[in-house]
Design an enzyme around this catalytic site. Structure first.
Site, short mmCIF file in Angstrom:
data_model
loop_
_atom_site.label_atom_id
_atom_site.label_comp_id
_atom_site.label_asym_id
_atom_site.label_seq_id
_atom_site.Cartn_x
_atom_site.Cartn_y
_atom_site.Cartn_z
CB CYS A 66 -0.96 0.15 1.34
SG CYS A 66 -1.79 1.39 1.29
CB CYS A 85 -2.89 2.65 -1.77
SG CYS A 85 -3.50 0.76 -1.24
CE1 TYR A 95 -10.51 -1.85 -6.57
CE2 TYR A 95 -10.79 -3.94 -7.00
CZ TYR A 95 -11.23 -2.93 -6.59
OH TYR A 95 -12.27 -3.21 -5.52
CD GLU A 119 -6.70 2.13 -9.13
OE1 GLU A 119 -5.70 1.95 -8.71
OE2 GLU A 119 -7.74 2.35 -8.23
N GLY A 167 -3.19 -9.58 -12.37
CA GLY A 167 -3.47 -10.14 -11.18
C GLY A 167 -2.28 -10.26 -10.42
CG HIS A 207 -29.08 22.56 -5.14
ND1 HIS A 207 -29.29 21.59 -6.23
CD2 HIS A 207 -29.51 23.71 -5.61
CE1 HIS A 207 -29.58 22.27 -7.27
NE2 HIS A 207 -29.64 23.75 -6.89
CD GLU A 258 -28.75 18.54 -6.03
OE1 GLU A 258 -29.68 18.82 -5.39
OE2 GLU A 258 -27.72 19.24 -6.51
P1 NDP Z 1 -7.42 -8.34 -10.90
O1 NDP Z 1 -7.36 -9.86 -10.28
O2 NDP Z 1 -8.44 -7.30 -10.12
O3 NDP Z 1 -7.45 -8.11 -12.46
C1 NDP Z 1 -6.55 -8.86 -13.24
C2 NDP Z 1 -6.75 -8.69 -14.64
O4 NDP Z 1 -6.00 -9.38 -15.45
C3 NDP Z 1 -8.13 -8.99 -14.88
O5 NDP Z 1 -8.96 -8.11 -15.88
C4 NDP Z 1 -7.87 -10.57 -15.52
O6 NDP Z 1 -8.93 -10.87 -16.49
C5 NDP Z 1 -6.66 -10.32 -16.30
N1 NDP Z 1 -5.79 -11.40 -16.55
C6 NDP Z 1 -5.37 -12.39 -15.73
N2 NDP Z 1 -4.76 -13.19 -16.30
C7 NDP Z 1 -4.62 -12.97 -17.48
C8 NDP Z 1 -3.81 -13.43 -18.77
N3 NDP Z 1 -3.00 -14.44 -18.44
N4 NDP Z 1 -3.86 -12.79 -19.79
C9 NDP Z 1 -4.67 -11.51 -19.89
N5 NDP Z 1 -5.33 -11.06 -19.18
C10 NDP Z 1 -5.17 -11.61 -17.46
O7 NDP Z 1 -6.01 -7.79 -10.47
P2 NDP Z 1 -5.52 -6.19 -10.27
O8 NDP Z 1 -3.90 -6.81 -10.44
O9 NDP Z 1 -6.02 -5.63 -11.11
O10 NDP Z 1 -5.55 -5.92 -8.79
C11 NDP Z 1 -5.43 -6.84 -7.71
C12 NDP Z 1 -6.11 -6.48 -6.51
O11 NDP Z 1 -5.64 -5.33 -6.02
C13 NDP Z 1 -7.60 -6.17 -6.77
O12 NDP Z 1 -8.68 -7.22 -6.92
C14 NDP Z 1 -7.89 -5.15 -5.73
O13 NDP Z 1 -8.41 -6.03 -4.59
C15 NDP Z 1 -6.55 -4.70 -5.33
N6 NDP Z 1 -6.43 -3.13 -5.67
C16 NDP Z 1 -7.27 -2.39 -5.21
C17 NDP Z 1 -7.26 -0.96 -5.63
C18 NDP Z 1 -8.17 0.00 -5.32
O14 NDP Z 1 -8.63 -0.45 -4.01
N7 NDP Z 1 -8.24 1.17 -5.70
C19 NDP Z 1 -6.38 -0.46 -6.63
C20 NDP Z 1 -5.41 -1.60 -7.05
C21 NDP Z 1 -5.62 -2.92 -6.70
P3 NDP Z 1 -10.46 -11.55 -16.00
O15 NDP Z 1 -11.40 -10.59 -15.67
O16 NDP Z 1 -10.69 -12.17 -17.53
O17 NDP Z 1 -9.94 -12.77 -15.07
#
Ligand code: NDP
Length: 451
Positions: A42, A47, A177, A181, A261, A434, A439
């Site tokens: 974080c 974050c 996410y 972002e 991921g 307002h 709102e």
């Molecule tokens: P996520 O698990 O949210 O997203 C991973 C993304 O990668 C998905 O879109 C997934 O697709 C895709 N993906 C996975 N494997 C492959 C692959 N082999 N080829 C292509 N695409 C792939 O992970 P993030 O890394 O974005 O974030 C991890 C966690 O961190 C989040 O779940 C969240 O909890 C936390 N986080 C929170 C934030 C906040 O609060 N603002 C900011 C950043 C992170 P598919 O959907 O098809 O599986």
């Protein structure tokens, strides 16, 4: 038997540091080992630096809007070096704060990697060994790259705060996410951004209408978002990397980032050897008190892959201390957690999506989408969305979804009402502030549909 410590925490991120501090405040003898920087994902590579980059990236749009409001201002250029220096100075300061929190609360810290030798023994990379009554694993997670030819050349989110110079173009892989972002951040900082997401719509699992609007706005803001598209391979070439995509395209980008991921950090720690059960993704399996199969070993935060958010890890750490050191068994409440995605516009969400809610019970959907006055005055076409999912039977608000500038700030407050079990009528009884965007959340008259 006398132990060296009552608690040995492995991992100095948000969850581990909070648990160590609060446990020490009960009079327990606490140690914490961290093999990287204090503050964890974080503070050091998630974050906090991300949010500073979000802020930095939003100035060009603000300056453009300021011109529409009559100001004679120009953006000039963005000085990455000066921003980066300031960013890392701030991260150093925050790391110092985390270290100080521990030392001033009497927690002994070890800048070392810890492994679990047995259910009551920790061995450090320094060669030292300590006995402990309880062990708390709070080692977080790390980004993963998919295994495809050349993927080792791709960046991950950890790298995004360390560019020598900002790339001219960048391909971002993923639709979660982190991908969304950083697509917004890099686009705002003037990088030409292309984003590949393999599925039909980004931000899988969130309310469909809300993620549809985020994706539309991202495209409107200039991000070249390609849905139903993935990378097959990449190779270094002059000026960057040539990538091959599933749609047959070959393109060169200066940088490629995988936001595909994260994986729990559980490897080579002695966990399975002492009997701690891991799930298929490598996550530590815990019960509602964050206890593993080995009674003296607990785990909190991303390493357990429950809800991977900093405030949740902190809650889990507090509940662990309450349970183990205060004699007050406290399960972690993972229900109705508000969260925000810091795209442009932001998405703030709490509770069920329309799609999930209608699987559970009959619902009414209240929603409005409009051009907010500040942006509309500046001639921007961008829209916002305010949406409530309401139970037909109880009239309780089951879900609230906001896509708007500052939606993260709004959803924190709406989250209180939803967590309290507010009904649609409770929202309606609240007088509007307002003129604001929010709102609209208390002036939604008729359902737009029922399901
Ligand atoms: P996520 O698990 O949210 O997203 C991973 C993304 O990668 C998905 O879109 C997934 O697709 C895709 N993906 C996975 N494997 C492959 C692959 N082999 N080829 C292509 N695409 C792939 O992970 P993030 O890394 O974005 O974030 C991890 C966690 O961190 C989040 O779940 C969240 O909890 C936390 N986080 C929170 C934030 C906040 O609060 N603002 C900011 C950043 C992170 P598919 O959907 O098809 O599986």
């Amino acid at each position: 038997m006398a132990f060296d410590y009552d608690l040995f925490v492995i991992g100095g991120g948000s969850g581990g540091v909070r648990a160590a501090r609060v446990a020490a405040q009960t009079g327990a003898k606490v140690a914490l080992a961290e093999d990287d920087r204090y503050g964890g994902t974080c503070v050091i590579r998630g974050c906090v630096p991300k949010k500073f980059m979000v802020f930095a990236s939003e100035y060009p749009a603000m300056i453009a809007d300021a011109q529409e409001y009559g100001w004679a201002v120009n953006a000039g250029g963005f000085n990455w070096d000066s921003f980066k220096t300031k960013l890392h100075t701030e991260l150093d300061r925050l790391e110092g704060v985390y270290r100080k929190i521990l030392s001033s609360n009497g927690v002994t810290t070890y800048d070392a990697r810890a492994t679990i030798a047995d259910p009551h023994t920790i061995t450090l990379s320094t060669g030292e060994s300590f006995s402990t009554k309880h062990i708390l694993v709070a080692t977080g997670g790390s980004p993963v790259r998919p295994s495809l030819p050349g993927s080792e050349h791709g960046l991950v989110s950890d790298d995004m705060f360390h560019f020598d110079t900002l790339p001219k173009s960048m391909l971002i892989i993923g639709g979660g996410y982190i991908a969304c972002e950083f697509a917004g951040i890099m686009n705002g900082l003037g990088v030409e951004v292309c984003q590949f997401y393999r599925g039909a719509q980004i931000l899988r699992g969130f309310d469909e209408e809300a993620r549809g609007l985020v994706s539309e706005e991202m495209i409107q803001n200039g991000i070249d978002l390609r849905l139903g598209t993935n990378i097959i391979e990449m190779e270094p070439v002059e000026g960057g990397y040539r990538i091959k995509a599933t749609n047959g395209q070959e393109r060169v980008f200066e940088q490629v980032m995988f936001a595909t991921g994260r994986r729990p950090n559980t490897a080579d720690m002695g966990l399975e050897e002492v009997g701690v059960k891991l799930g298929r993704g490598g996550q530590i399996i815990v019960d509602e008190y964050s206890q593993t199969d080995v009674p003296s070993i607990y785990a909190i935060g991303d390493v357990t892959d429950r809800v991977n958010l900093t405030p949740v890890a902190i809650r889990e750490g507090m509940a662990f201390v309450e349970t183990v050191f205060k004699g007050n068994p406290t399960p972690v409440d993972h229900h109705l957690i508000p969260t925000a995605i810091f795209t442009q516009p932001e998405m703030g969400t709490v509770g069920l999506s329309e799609e999930d809610a209608r699987e559970q019970e009959p619902i009414h959907v209240y929603a409005t989408s409009f051009k907010p006055m500040q942006q509309s005055f500046a001639g921007r076409p961008n829209r916002v969305l305010m949406k409530l999912i309401v139970s037909q039977e109880t009239r309780k608000v089951l879900g609230c979804h906001i896509v708007a500038p500052a939606a993260g700030e709004m959803i924190q407050l709406a989250g209180i009402a939803v967590k309290m079990g507010a009904t649609k009528e409770d929202f309606d009884r609240t007088v509007a502030v307002h003129p604001t965007m929010s709102e609209e959340i208390v002036t939604l008259k008729e359902p737009v549909r029922s399901a």
